[in-house]
Motif scaffolding. Structure first.
Motif, short mmCIF file in Angstrom:
data_model
loop_
_atom_site.label_atom_id
_atom_site.label_comp_id
_atom_site.label_asym_id
_atom_site.label_seq_id
_atom_site.Cartn_x
_atom_site.Cartn_y
_atom_site.Cartn_z
N UNK A 44 0.84 -1.19 0.00
CA UNK A 44 0.00 0.00 0.00
C UNK A 44 0.88 1.25 0.00
N UNK A 45 0.58 2.16 -0.92
CA UNK A 45 1.31 3.42 -1.01
C UNK A 45 0.86 4.37 0.10
N UNK A 46 1.81 5.06 0.72
CA UNK A 46 1.45 6.04 1.74
C UNK A 46 0.73 7.22 1.11
N UNK A 47 -0.27 7.75 1.81
CA UNK A 47 -1.03 8.90 1.35
C UNK A 47 -1.08 9.94 2.46
N UNK A 48 -1.60 11.10 2.11
CA UNK A 48 -1.73 12.19 3.09
C UNK A 48 -3.11 12.82 2.94
N UNK A 49 -4.16 12.09 3.35
CA UNK A 49 -5.53 12.59 3.15
C UNK A 49 -5.82 13.88 3.90
N UNK A 50 -5.14 14.12 5.03
CA UNK A 50 -5.38 15.34 5.80
C UNK A 50 -4.42 16.47 5.42
N UNK A 51 -3.56 16.23 4.43
CA UNK A 51 -2.59 17.23 3.97
C UNK A 51 -1.74 17.74 5.14
N UNK A 52 -1.13 16.77 5.86
CA UNK A 52 -0.29 17.14 6.99
C UNK A 52 1.14 17.45 6.57
#
Length: 249
Positions: free
Chosen positions: A134-142
């Protein structure tokens, strides 16, 4: 807080509580955090990071056990190997997400966010272990990065309740009995043909008895009361004689 959890459970009862996509009950969710690769460089002086993974469900009410679940910290590793197992038990409903948050441990101050993985439970296979990167994501734009570096290898599996396991075995036995019944019908059909009820001709000057059989390679046949010593073999049907031809199994 208790009122909120109760409300969530009431709402989720309309969404098939504790069942998978095939309407089977689920006892728990097992998760193995295997390893990661190409994680972001968090320490400017070493070009390394000190990663660990926090495991949770969203909403938290999806599991009765809401204890803290996290891997060990792997110091100065951008491609760490954890091989750690965790279990969420019992799972109350599948309309939730498994959330894996990768953090960088700091000796002073707050730990730094590195990325997140969100996996919907209702899209997970319930037939066994599923292993996936699974690729890391930043849904909260941290973070300020446009695209996060790094991925994590995760294994997941739903573990069904004992009752559901036994129900599955009963279904398998019922399916076997149904197949056996169909095979017996085929055998009965061939016996009827051999007894002269279908496709036969009896009697001749030498009292020979012949049967016309429609051969089926998947069906056991029993030939009796045939006088001739010869067999005319034809996969589409033919004349058969008695001697040398007793059982075809």
């Amino acid at each position: 807080m208790l009122a909120t959890v109760k409300k969530n459970h009431t709402h989720c009862s309309k969404r098939e509580v504790n069942v998978d996509a095939a309407n089977n009950s689920i006892a728990s969710l097992e998760v193995e955090i295997m390893m990661a690769k190409d994680l972001p460089k968090m320490d400017w002086y070493s070009g390394k990071c000190d990663p660990y993974v926090i495991l949770s469900l969203n909403p938290a009410a999806a599991c009765t056990d809401q204890s803290d679940k996290r891997t060990k910290v792997k110091p100065r590793e951008r491609s760490p190997v954890w091989n750690q197992s965790f279990i969420f038990k019992p799972i109350e409903f599948r309309n939730a997400d498994l959330v894996l948050t990768v953090m960088d441990a700091e000796n002073f101050g707050n730990d730094d966010f590195m990325g997140k993985i969100v996996v919907p439970l209702n899209k997970m296979d319930s037939q066994g272990w599923v292993e996936k990167w699974y690729q890391l994501t930043d849904p909260e734009k941290k973070t300020e990065a446009k695209q996060l570096s790094g991925s994590v290898l995760v294994r997941t599996k739903f573990v069904h309740s004992e009752k559901n396991r036994l129900d599955g075995e009963v279904k398998e036995i019922a399916a076997s009995m149904e197949k056996l019944s169909a095979d017996m019908k085929k055998i009965t059909t061939h016996i009827n043909r051999l007894e002269g009820k279908e496709g036969s001709r009896k009697g001749s000057a030498s009292d020979d008895v012949w049967l016309f059989a429609d051969f089926d390679p998947d069906t056991p046949l029993l030939f009796t009361d045939i006088e001739e010593d010869q067999i005319t073999n034809n996969t589409g049907g033919g004349l058969v004689g008695k001697h040398d031809m007793c059982n075809i199994l």
